[in-house]
Design a protein around this motif. Structure first.
Motif, PDB file in Angstrom:
ATOM      1  N   ALA A   5      15.501  -3.940  63.431  1.00  0.00           N
ATOM      2  CA  ALA A   5      14.873  -4.274  62.378  1.00  0.00           C
ATOM      3  C   ALA A   5      16.246  -5.346  61.561  1.00  0.00           C
ATOM      4  O   ALA A   5      15.148  -6.724  60.963  1.00  0.00           O
ATOM      5  CB  ALA A   5      14.318  -3.526  61.051  1.00  0.00           C
ATOM      6  N   VAL A   6      16.185  -5.382  62.150  1.00  0.00           N
ATOM      7  CA  VAL A   6      17.761  -6.813  61.874  1.00  0.00           C
ATOM      8  C   VAL A   6      17.437  -7.872  62.618  1.00  0.00           C
ATOM      9  O   VAL A   6      17.090  -9.098  61.697  1.00  0.00           O
ATOM     10  CB  VAL A   6      19.189  -5.941  62.114  1.00  0.00           C
ATOM     11  N   VAL A   7      17.079  -7.835  63.758  1.00  0.00           N
ATOM     12  CA  VAL A   7      16.818  -8.853  64.056  1.00  0.00           C
ATOM     13  C   VAL A   7      15.257 -10.002  63.227  1.00  0.00           C
ATOM     14  O   VAL A   7      15.122 -10.329  63.150  1.00  0.00           O
ATOM     15  CB  VAL A   7      15.936  -9.438  65.996  1.00  0.00           C
ATOM     16  N   LEU A   8      14.185  -9.149  63.607  1.00  0.00           N
ATOM     17  CA  LEU A   8      12.697  -9.203  62.878  1.00  0.00           C
ATOM     18  C   LEU A   8      13.391  -9.953  61.457  1.00  0.00           C
ATOM     19  O   LEU A   8      12.393 -11.172  60.925  1.00  0.00           O
ATOM     20  CB  LEU A   8      11.920  -8.049  62.629  1.00  0.00           C
ATOM     21  N   HIS A   9      13.832  -9.843  60.693  1.00  0.00           N
ATOM     22  CA  HIS A   9      14.245  -9.714  59.587  1.00  0.00           C
ATOM     23  C   HIS A   9      14.757 -11.121  59.744  1.00  0.00           C
ATOM     24  O   HIS A   9      14.661 -12.430  59.054  1.00  0.00           O
ATOM     25  CB  HIS A   9      15.841  -8.847  58.486  1.00  0.00           C
ATOM     26  N   ARG A  10      15.651 -11.727  61.064  1.00  0.00           N
ATOM     27  CA  ARG A  10      16.240 -12.912  60.788  1.00  0.00           C
ATOM     28  C   ARG A  10      15.372 -13.951  61.327  1.00  0.00           C
ATOM     29  O   ARG A  10      14.909 -14.828  61.515  1.00  0.00           O
ATOM     30  CB  ARG A  10      17.533 -13.026  61.896  1.00  0.00           C
ATOM     31  N   VAL A  11      14.774 -12.949  62.460  1.00  0.00           N
ATOM     32  CA  VAL A  11      13.564 -13.970  62.007  1.00  0.00           C
ATOM     33  C   VAL A  11      12.141 -14.789  60.970  1.00  0.00           C
ATOM     34  O   VAL A  11      11.926 -16.031  60.911  1.00  0.00           O
ATOM     35  CB  VAL A  11      12.634 -13.410  63.824  1.00  0.00           C
ATOM     36  N   ALA A  12      11.953 -13.659  60.340  1.00  0.00           N
ATOM     37  CA  ALA A  12      11.291 -13.952  59.195  1.00  0.00           C
ATOM     38  C   ALA A  12      11.926 -15.458  58.225  1.00  0.00           C
ATOM     39  O   ALA A  12      11.837 -16.333  57.681  1.00  0.00           O
ATOM     40  CB  ALA A  12      10.962 -13.208  58.570  1.00  0.00           C
ATOM     41  N   MET A  13      13.343 -14.998  58.555  1.00  0.00           N
ATOM     42  CA  MET A  13      14.380 -16.333  57.597  1.00  0.00           C
ATOM     43  C   MET A  13      14.497 -17.536  58.167  1.00  0.00           C
ATOM     44  O   MET A  13      14.594 -18.322  57.449  1.00  0.00           O
ATOM     45  CB  MET A  13      15.526 -15.460  57.228  1.00  0.00           C
ATOM     46  N   LYS A  14      14.184 -17.272  59.232  1.00  0.00           N
ATOM     47  CA  LYS A  14      14.138 -18.998  59.731  1.00  0.00           C
ATOM     48  C   LYS A  14      12.828 -19.408  59.874  1.00  0.00           C
ATOM     49  O   LYS A  14      12.916 -21.026  59.836  1.00  0.00           O
ATOM     50  CB  LYS A  14      15.278 -18.945  61.494  1.00  0.00           C
ATOM     51  N   GLY A  22      22.522  -5.558  58.374  1.00  0.00           N
ATOM     52  CA  GLY A  22      21.456  -5.978  57.009  1.00  0.00           C
ATOM     53  C   GLY A  22      21.666  -5.944  55.745  1.00  0.00           C
ATOM     54  O   GLY A  22      21.473  -5.723  55.083  1.00  0.00           O
ATOM     55  N   LYS A  23      22.667  -6.744  55.922  1.00  0.00           N
ATOM     56  CA  LYS A  23      23.060  -7.273  53.944  1.00  0.00           C
ATOM     57  C   LYS A  23      23.313  -9.012  54.731  1.00  0.00           C
ATOM     58  O   LYS A  23      24.121  -9.256  55.528  1.00  0.00           O
ATOM     59  CB  LYS A  23      24.588  -7.072  54.069  1.00  0.00           C
ATOM     60  N   PHE A  24      23.181  -9.262  53.318  1.00  0.00           N
ATOM     61  CA  PHE A  24      23.540 -11.329  53.506  1.00  0.00           C
ATOM     62  C   PHE A  24      24.841 -11.093  53.584  1.00  0.00           C
ATOM     63  O   PHE A  24      25.630 -10.639  52.375  1.00  0.00           O
ATOM     64  CB  PHE A  24      22.442 -11.333  52.185  1.00  0.00           C
ATOM     65  N   PHE A  25      25.554 -12.238  54.590  1.00  0.00           N
ATOM     66  CA  PHE A  25      26.480 -12.514  54.120  1.00  0.00           C
ATOM     67  C   PHE A  25      26.630 -14.348  53.846  1.00  0.00           C
ATOM     68  O   PHE A  25      26.775 -14.845  54.657  1.00  0.00           O
ATOM     69  CB  PHE A  25      27.483 -12.820  55.311  1.00  0.00           C
ATOM     70  N   PRO A  26      26.250 -14.804  52.376  1.00  0.00           N
ATOM     71  CA  PRO A  26      26.454 -16.010  51.665  1.00  0.00           C
ATOM     72  C   PRO A  26      27.755 -16.970  52.172  1.00  0.00           C
ATOM     73  O   PRO A  26      28.610 -16.585  51.863  1.00  0.00           O
ATOM     74  CB  PRO A  26      26.158 -16.288  50.263  1.00  0.00           C
ATOM     75  N   LEU A  27      26.958 -18.009  52.805  1.00  0.00           N
ATOM     76  CA  LEU A  27      28.413 -19.175  52.979  1.00  0.00           C
ATOM     77  C   LEU A  27      28.579 -20.917  52.209  1.00  0.00           C
ATOM     78  O   LEU A  27      27.075 -20.835  51.910  1.00  0.00           O
ATOM     79  CB  LEU A  27      27.876 -19.568  54.445  1.00  0.00           C
ATOM     80  N   VAL A  60       7.316  -3.772  62.766  1.00  0.00           N
ATOM     81  CA  VAL A  60       6.530  -3.142  63.374  1.00  0.00           C
ATOM     82  C   VAL A  60       6.370  -1.577  63.635  1.00  0.00           C
ATOM     83  O   VAL A  60       7.034  -1.026  62.644  1.00  0.00           O
ATOM     84  CB  VAL A  60       7.523  -3.634  64.833  1.00  0.00           C
ATOM     85  N   TYR A  61       5.283  -1.103  63.678  1.00  0.00           N
ATOM     86  CA  TYR A  61       5.008  -0.115  63.789  1.00  0.00           C
ATOM     87  C   TYR A  61       4.516   0.826  65.454  1.00  0.00           C
ATOM     88  O   TYR A  61       4.445  -0.529  66.246  1.00  0.00           O
ATOM     89  CB  TYR A  61       3.645   0.218  62.483  1.00  0.00           C
ATOM     90  N   LYS A  62       4.216   1.638  64.964  1.00  0.00           N
ATOM     91  CA  LYS A  62       3.599   2.319  66.098  1.00  0.00           C
ATOM     92  C   LYS A  62       2.623   3.250  66.112  1.00  0.00           C
ATOM     93  O   LYS A  62       2.283   3.982  65.428  1.00  0.00           O
ATOM     94  CB  LYS A  62       4.952   3.123  66.722  1.00  0.00           C
ATOM     95  N   SER A  63       1.649   3.513  67.376  1.00  0.00           N
ATOM     96  CA  SER A  63       0.634   4.672  67.544  1.00  0.00           C
ATOM     97  C   SER A  63       0.076   4.766  69.146  1.00  0.00           C
ATOM     98  O   SER A  63      -0.081   4.345  69.955  1.00  0.00           O
ATOM     99  CB  SER A  63      -0.390   4.109  66.883  1.00  0.00           C
TER     100      SER A  63
END
Length: 226
Positions: free
Chosen positions: A32-41, A166-171, A9-12
C-alpha cells in the motif's frame, strides 16, 4: 481531467461483475505504501486517468481476456471517481499477496495496466514507467512538490516524502537567486496535510499556514527565519 489520486489493489477468485461479490481488499501495508508513492509521483507530474482519479485493480485467478482488461462491473454512478480493472494472476502469486514478496510483480502489473490503457501522446508509457520506477527505487527519499511560493527574491517549496510507516514527512526548502539553497528544514511527521495550507514568503521569513477547516482549527502557523 484530474490528476490521479489513489491506486488500490484487491483480490478475487471469481469474476468481478454485477451481481457477484465484490473483490476483497489486499491487506499488505508495504505494498500500500509503494502504491501510494506511485500515485503521488504520477500526480505531481500531471498524469491523469481521464474523468476519474482512483483506480482499483483486481488481481484475480479468474480467466481475463488479454490478461488485463477493464472490469465487467458497471460504473457506480454515485461513486464515479473510481474504475475497476482486472489482472489475471497465478495461484502462486495470489497466495503471496499479503506479503512483501509480491510487491515487484504487482508493481509490474500496475505498470502494464497504466501503460496499456492510459498512455497518451502527452504522457506516454516511458513517462509513466519512469514515475513508477522512481517511487519504487527512491522509497522514503522520494520527493514530490506539494506547495510552492515565489517572491521577487526567493522561492519556497514544500516537498512531500512518504514514510514506510505510512506518514507524510514534509521538507521545506527555500532558494535564493540562481537557486541557491538558503534554508532546508524537516517538518513534522503527519498523518494528514491539514497543517500545510498556504505559504507566505518575505525577504526575512517563510510562514506555512494550516488549511482552513475543522481539523486544523487548533494548528498554529509555522514560521522560519531566513
Amino acid at each position: 481531467m484530474r490528476p490521479i489520486k489513489d491506486i488500490r489493489v484487491y483480490k478475487s477468485l471469481s469474476e468481478n461483475a454485477d451481481g457477484l461479490p465484490m473483490p476483497a481488499g489486499v491487506v499488505n501495508r508495504e505494498l500500500a505504501v509503494v502504491l501510494h508513492r506511485v500515485a503521488m509521483k504520477l500526480s505531481e507530474k500531471g498524469f491523469t486517468l481521464g474523468d476519474f482519479d482512483h483506480i482499483y485493480i483486481d488481481l484475480t485467478c479468474f480467466p481475463t481476456e488479454g490478461g488485463i482488461a477493464p472490469s465487467k462491473r458497471s460504473i457506480d454512478r454515485y461513486h464515479s471517481w473510481y474504475r475497476w480493472y482486472e489482472a489475471e494472476v497465478s495461484r502462486e502469486l495470489y497466495g503471496t499477496l499479503e506479503s512483501p514478496e509480491c510487491i515487484p510483480v504487482v508493481i509490474e502489473i500496475l505498470g502494464q495496466v497504466l501503460t496499456r490503457f492510459f498512455s497518451t501522446a502527452e504522457f506516454g508509457s516511458e513517462a509513466i514507467l519512469a514515475c513508477v520506477n522512481e517511487a519504487v527505487t527512491a522509497g522514503e527519499d522520494m520527493l514530490v512538490v506539494f506547495r510552492e511560493k515565489t517572491s521577487a527574491r526567493n522561492r519556497a517549496v514544500i516537498y512531500l516524502r512518504y514514510t514506510d510507516s505510512g506518514k507524510f514527512f514534509p521538507l521545506l526548502r527555500v532558494y535564493g537567486g540562481e537557486d541557491e539553497l538558503m534554508l532546508e528544514k524537516d517538518l513534522p511527521l503527519a498523518n494528514s496535510l491539514d497543517a500545510y495550507g498556504t505559504i507566505q514568503l518575505s525577504a526575512k521569513e517563510v510562514t506555512i499556514k494550516p488549511r482552513k477547516n475543522a481539523f486544523s482549527s487548533d494548528l498554529a502557523p509555522m514560521i522560519f527565519e531566513l
